[in-house]
Design a protein around this motif. Structure first.
Motif, PDB file in Angstrom:
ATOM      1  N   PRO A  91       0.795  -1.231   0.000  1.00 32.80           N
ATOM      2  CA  PRO A  91       0.000   0.000   0.000  1.00 32.80           C
ATOM      3  C   PRO A  91       0.823   1.274   0.000  1.00 32.80           C
ATOM      4  O   PRO A  91       0.314   2.333  -0.379  1.00 32.80           O
ATOM      5  CB  PRO A  91      -0.831  -0.124   1.285  1.00 32.80           C
ATOM      6  N   ASP A  92       2.072   1.207   0.452  1.00 33.45           N
ATOM      7  CA  ASP A  92       2.894   2.413   0.491  1.00 33.45           C
ATOM      8  C   ASP A  92       3.690   2.629  -0.796  1.00 33.45           C
ATOM      9  O   ASP A  92       4.371   3.642  -0.941  1.00 33.45           O
ATOM     10  CB  ASP A  92       3.874   2.346   1.676  1.00 33.45           C
ATOM     11  N   ALA A  93       3.627   1.683  -1.718  1.00 36.19           N
ATOM     12  CA  ALA A  93       4.362   1.813  -2.977  1.00 36.19           C
ATOM     13  C   ALA A  93       3.631   2.787  -3.901  1.00 36.19           C
ATOM     14  O   ALA A  93       2.417   2.963  -3.809  1.00 36.19           O
ATOM     15  CB  ALA A  93       4.492   0.453  -3.644  1.00 36.19           C
ATOM     16  N   PRO A  94       4.352   3.445  -4.804  1.00 33.83           N
ATOM     17  CA  PRO A  94       3.698   4.365  -5.744  1.00 33.83           C
ATOM     18  C   PRO A  94       2.815   3.593  -6.717  1.00 33.83           C
ATOM     19  O   PRO A  94       2.958   2.372  -6.861  1.00 33.83           O
ATOM     20  CB  PRO A  94       4.877   5.028  -6.471  1.00 33.83           C
ATOM     21  N   PRO A  95       1.901   4.270  -7.417  1.00 32.30           N
ATOM     22  CA  PRO A  95       1.094   3.587  -8.429  1.00 32.30           C
ATOM     23  C   PRO A  95       1.979   2.874  -9.442  1.00 32.30           C
ATOM     24  O   PRO A  95       3.071   3.339  -9.774  1.00 32.30           O
ATOM     25  CB  PRO A  95       0.303   4.728  -9.074  1.00 32.30           C
ATOM     26  N   VAL A  96       1.512   1.752  -9.937  1.00 32.06           N
ATOM     27  CA  VAL A  96       2.315   0.939 -10.844  1.00 32.06           C
ATOM     28  C   VAL A  96       2.657   1.703 -12.116  1.00 32.06           C
ATOM     29  O   VAL A  96       3.740   1.553 -12.677  1.00 32.06           O
ATOM     30  CB  VAL A  96       1.589  -0.375 -11.184  1.00 32.06           C
ATOM     31  N   CYS A  97       1.744   2.568 -12.580  1.00 38.48           N
ATOM     32  CA  CYS A  97       2.038   3.326 -13.801  1.00 38.48           C
ATOM     33  C   CYS A  97       3.261   4.213 -13.615  1.00 38.48           C
ATOM     34  O   CYS A  97       4.062   4.375 -14.536  1.00 38.48           O
ATOM     35  CB  CYS A  97       0.819   4.152 -14.220  1.00 38.48           C
ATOM     36  N   GLU A  98       3.427   4.774 -12.402  1.00 41.48           N
ATOM     37  CA  GLU A  98       4.608   5.593 -12.140  1.00 41.48           C
ATOM     38  C   GLU A  98       5.866   4.726 -12.118  1.00 41.48           C
ATOM     39  O   GLU A  98       6.922   5.131 -12.621  1.00 41.48           O
ATOM     40  CB  GLU A  98       4.447   6.327 -10.813  1.00 41.48           C
ATOM     41  N   ALA A 171       0.319  -3.270 -22.999  1.00 41.49           N
ATOM     42  CA  ALA A 171       0.330  -1.821 -23.155  1.00 41.49           C
ATOM     43  C   ALA A 171       1.699  -1.240 -22.824  1.00 41.49           C
ATOM     44  O   ALA A 171       2.233  -0.396 -23.556  1.00 41.49           O
ATOM     45  CB  ALA A 171      -0.735  -1.192 -22.255  1.00 41.49           C
ATOM     46  N   ALA A 172       2.293  -1.696 -21.720  1.00 41.28           N
ATOM     47  CA  ALA A 172       3.589  -1.164 -21.307  1.00 41.28           C
ATOM     48  C   ALA A 172       4.678  -1.534 -22.313  1.00 41.28           C
ATOM     49  O   ALA A 172       5.516  -0.704 -22.683  1.00 41.28           O
ATOM     50  CB  ALA A 172       3.948  -1.702 -19.920  1.00 41.28           C
ATOM     51  N   GLY A 210      -6.664   4.802 -18.202  1.00 43.12           N
ATOM     52  CA  GLY A 210      -7.890   4.017 -18.147  1.00 43.12           C
ATOM     53  C   GLY A 210      -7.703   2.621 -17.595  1.00 43.12           C
ATOM     54  O   GLY A 210      -8.634   1.811 -17.631  1.00 43.12           O
ATOM     55  N   MET A 211      -6.495   2.304 -17.097  1.00 49.71           N
ATOM     56  CA  MET A 211      -6.262   1.008 -16.460  1.00 49.71           C
ATOM     57  C   MET A 211      -6.169   1.229 -14.953  1.00 49.71           C
ATOM     58  O   MET A 211      -5.098   1.557 -14.430  1.00 49.71           O
ATOM     59  CB  MET A 211      -4.968   0.363 -16.980  1.00 49.71           C
ATOM     60  N   THR A 216      -3.958   2.858  -9.167  1.00 49.53           N
ATOM     61  CA  THR A 216      -4.316   2.860  -7.754  1.00 49.53           C
ATOM     62  C   THR A 216      -3.570   1.732  -7.050  1.00 49.53           C
ATOM     63  O   THR A 216      -2.980   0.857  -7.683  1.00 49.53           O
ATOM     64  CB  THR A 216      -5.826   2.652  -7.553  1.00 49.53           C
ATOM     65  N   ALA A 217      -3.613   1.771  -5.730  1.00 53.99           N
ATOM     66  CA  ALA A 217      -2.948   0.738  -4.935  1.00 53.99           C
ATOM     67  C   ALA A 217      -3.890  -0.415  -4.626  1.00 53.99           C
ATOM     68  O   ALA A 217      -3.515  -1.369  -3.978  1.00 53.99           O
ATOM     69  CB  ALA A 217      -2.426   1.333  -3.627  1.00 53.99           C
ATOM     70  N   HIS A 218      -5.137  -0.349  -5.094  1.00 57.51           N
ATOM     71  CA  HIS A 218      -6.120  -1.375  -4.777  1.00 57.51           C
ATOM     72  C   HIS A 218      -5.702  -2.720  -5.355  1.00 57.51           C
ATOM     73  O   HIS A 218      -5.315  -2.820  -6.514  1.00 57.51           O
ATOM     74  CB  HIS A 218      -7.487  -0.985  -5.359  1.00 57.51           C
ATOM     75  N   GLY A 219      -5.784  -3.771  -4.535  1.00 56.05           N
ATOM     76  CA  GLY A 219      -5.510  -5.116  -5.021  1.00 56.05           C
ATOM     77  C   GLY A 219      -4.052  -5.473  -5.087  1.00 56.05           C
ATOM     78  O   GLY A 219      -3.707  -6.538  -5.565  1.00 56.05           O
TER      79      GLY A 219
END
Length: 252
Positions: A91-98, A171-172, A210-211, A216-219
């Protein structure tokens, strides 16, 4: 809430494996120069002589002359995947996109003269590909393998379902590939706003928008019930070609 465990460090290759990789990269650099200069007319014998190895040694590492450039083409995506595999989740990690964008920018920002030269050689190869379908196939295969390696990494970082994870990996990976191709088609320098690092940031934002699993950190962190070490180990096996995604993958 206790912090999420750090992913297990990737095993260090043996000295023999590192020397083999260095030789393969030297051959790949020589092959890239020749392909950029002569296109499909270049021969395996010419590549072997230019890189200072016997033709028998060349064929011990590569099945075809086009496969000789794989170590060069795979360097950036491998560094990207390795950095992502070492990224913490929780939960403390940045969003995966970042995390994806930062790792991609680092992979495409030349840290030294050798890295800048690798980008220059890659540009020459990409410009030679329209006249050499076999060379283009090698480029796409390198990115397919990179996409497969991203799947277990993004599974750990997002905790999302199989479809969402594969879409995110596609996508990445596409953002990285398109950014390099777009840069190679022009005359921009390897750094700055026209460089591949800037282009991959733009591409990544466009293709991952849109992903929600990436923004978000959810999941995150362990929805599958596996430990961080198990998930990191699976990612390492995929990159080595030991896991299901690498089954049948040829060396070189």
């Amino acid at each position: 809430m206790s912090p999420a465990p750090e992913p297990a460090p990737l095993p260090r290759p043996s000295l023999t494996a590192r020397r083999k990789a260095e030789t393969q990269l030297e051959i790949a650099r020589a092959a890239a120069v020749l392909f950029a200069e002569r296109g499909a007319a270049v021969t395996a014998d010419e590549i072997a002589r230019a890189s200072g190895v016997a033709l028998r040694t060349f064929y011990r590492y590569f099945r075809t002359k086009e496969e000789a450039v794989v170590p060069l083409l795979a360097t950036g995506v491998r560094e990207w995947a390795d950095e992502l595999a070492a990224s913490p989740d929780g939960p403390d990690a940045p969003p995966v996109c970042e995390t994806l964008e930062r790792a991609a920018r680092r992979a495409l920002t030349p840290a030294d003269a050798a890295a800048a030269e690798s980008l220059r050689l890659t540009r020459g190869l990409l410009r030679a590909m329209p006249g050499d379908p076999a060379l283009r196939a090698v480029w796409h295969r390198a990115h397919h393998d990179a996409e497969e390696a991203l799947v277990p990494v993004l599974e750990r970082l997002t905790g999302a379902g199989p479809l969402e994870v594969r879409l995110a990996a596609a996508a990445a990976n596409t953002a990285l590939r398109v950014a390099v191709e777009q840069w190679a088609a022009g005359d921009g320098p390897p750094e700055g706003p026209r460089g591949p690092a800037a282009l991959v940031a733009r591409s990544m934002r466009a293709l991952t928008a849109g992903m929600p699993e990436l923004t978000t950190a959810h999941g995150r962190a362990g929805s599958r019930g596996r430990t961080a070490a198990e998930r990191s180990g699976r990612a390492a096996r995929v990159r080595r070609g030991d896991g299901p995604a690498g089954a049948g993958k040829r060396e070189g």
